[in-house]
Design a protein around this motif. Structure first.
Motif, short mmCIF file in Angstrom:
data_model
loop_
_atom_site.label_atom_id
_atom_site.label_comp_id
_atom_site.label_asym_id
_atom_site.label_seq_id
_atom_site.Cartn_x
_atom_site.Cartn_y
_atom_site.Cartn_z
N SER A 15 52.45 35.72 47.26
CA SER A 15 53.63 36.47 46.78
C SER A 15 53.33 37.17 45.46
CB SER A 15 54.83 35.53 46.64
OG SER A 15 55.12 34.88 47.85
N LEU A 16 52.22 37.84 45.40
CA LEU A 16 51.79 38.47 44.16
C LEU A 16 52.75 39.57 43.73
CD1 LEU A 16 47.99 38.43 44.82
CD2 LEU A 16 49.08 37.53 42.77
N LYS A 17 52.90 39.69 42.41
CA LYS A 17 53.79 40.68 41.81
C LYS A 17 52.97 41.59 40.90
CE LYS A 17 57.41 37.14 41.49
NZ LYS A 17 58.32 36.42 40.56
N PRO A 18 53.47 42.80 40.63
CA PRO A 18 52.75 43.68 39.71
C PRO A 18 52.47 43.02 38.35
CG PRO A 18 54.42 44.91 40.87
CD PRO A 18 54.62 43.48 41.24
N GLU A 19 53.36 42.17 37.89
CA GLU A 19 53.15 41.52 36.60
C GLU A 19 52.06 40.45 36.63
OE1 GLU A 19 56.05 41.91 38.26
OE2 GLU A 19 57.38 40.16 37.97
N ASP A 20 51.51 40.17 37.80
CA ASP A 20 50.35 39.27 37.89
C ASP A 20 49.04 40.02 37.63
OD1 ASP A 20 51.96 37.75 40.70
OD2 ASP A 20 51.82 36.93 38.66
N THR A 21 49.13 41.34 37.48
CA THR A 21 47.94 42.13 37.19
C THR A 21 47.32 41.70 35.87
OG1 THR A 21 48.71 44.05 38.45
CG2 THR A 21 47.09 44.46 36.70
N ALA A 22 46.05 41.35 35.91
CA ALA A 22 45.37 40.85 34.72
C ALA A 22 43.91 40.60 35.05
CB ALA A 22 46.01 39.54 34.25
N VAL A 23 43.14 40.35 34.00
CA VAL A 23 41.80 39.79 34.18
C VAL A 23 41.96 38.28 34.18
CG1 VAL A 23 39.46 39.59 33.28
CG2 VAL A 23 40.72 41.75 33.03
N TYR A 24 41.47 37.64 35.22
CA TYR A 24 41.59 36.19 35.37
C TYR A 24 40.28 35.53 34.98
CZ TYR A 24 46.11 36.61 37.63
OH TYR A 24 47.43 36.85 37.87
N PHE A 25 40.38 34.54 34.11
CA PHE A 25 39.22 33.83 33.59
C PHE A 25 39.24 32.37 34.03
CE2 PHE A 25 37.64 37.01 30.64
CZ PHE A 25 38.76 37.79 30.36
N CYS A 26 38.11 31.90 34.45
CA CYS A 26 37.93 30.48 34.75
C CYS A 26 37.57 29.76 33.46
CB CYS A 26 36.83 30.32 35.79
SG CYS A 26 36.53 28.61 36.29
N ASN A 27 38.06 28.54 33.34
CA ASN A 27 37.83 27.75 32.13
C ASN A 27 37.49 26.32 32.52
OD1 ASN A 27 39.57 25.61 30.40
ND2 ASN A 27 38.58 27.09 29.03
N SER A 28 36.61 25.70 31.76
CA SER A 28 36.37 24.28 31.91
C SER A 28 36.47 23.63 30.54
CB SER A 28 35.01 24.00 32.55
OG SER A 28 33.97 24.30 31.65
N ARG A 29 36.78 22.36 30.55
CA ARG A 29 36.95 21.66 29.28
C ARG A 29 36.42 20.24 29.41
NH1 ARG A 29 41.55 18.92 27.72
NH2 ARG A 29 42.70 19.85 29.47
N THR A 30 35.68 19.79 28.40
CA THR A 30 35.20 18.42 28.40
C THR A 30 36.24 17.50 27.78
OG1 THR A 30 34.17 18.48 26.21
CG2 THR A 30 32.87 19.35 28.03
N VAL A 31 36.00 16.22 27.84
CA VAL A 31 36.91 15.24 27.25
C VAL A 31 37.07 15.50 25.75
CG1 VAL A 31 37.28 12.80 26.75
CG2 VAL A 31 36.40 13.50 28.98
#
Length: 116
Positions: free
Chosen positions: A84-100
């Motif tokens: 159900s994507l919307k125009p406001e979902d337009t963006a650059v999407y970044f993956c992130n990881s985080r350690t403890v």
């Protein structure tokens, strides 16, 4: 160090779906949580969704009920199913990881454009 590579972005019409993938390599044993952030044009980067090694999920209010984050530990990959994507979902999407300890790693980003 952890290396992250995203894939799956593209152009989609409003109401459509996309699935983003993020493959992790390197010191993956140190990863506690992985997630997705996005940066809309002219705006700051914002949280989309996260998932911990134990499977606890967290979503931004703007995507709840439409996006689903999941991970395949055997493939060291995290996914973001976007419906159900919307125009406001337009963006650059970044993956992130985080350690403890809170050490973060970022992917290079993938463009998602929602437009008719």
């Amino acid at each position: 160090q952890v290396q992250l590579v995203e894939s799956g972005g593209g152009l989609v019409q409003p109401g459509g779906s996309l699935r983003l993938s993020c493959a992790a390599s390197g010191s993956i044993f140190t990863i506690y949580a992985m997630g997705w952030y996005r940066q809309p044009p002219g705006k700051q980067r914002e949280l989309v969704a996260t998932i911990t090694s134990g499977g606890t999920r967290n979503y931004a209010d703007s995507v709840k009920g439409r996006f689903t984050i999941s991970r395949d530990n055997a493939k060291n990959t995290v996914y973001l199913q976007m419906n159900s994507l919307k125009p406001e979902d337009t963006a650059v999407y970044f993956c992130n990881s985080r350690t403890v300890l809170g050490v973060a790693s970022w992917g290079q980003g993938t463009q998602v454009t929602v437009s008719s």
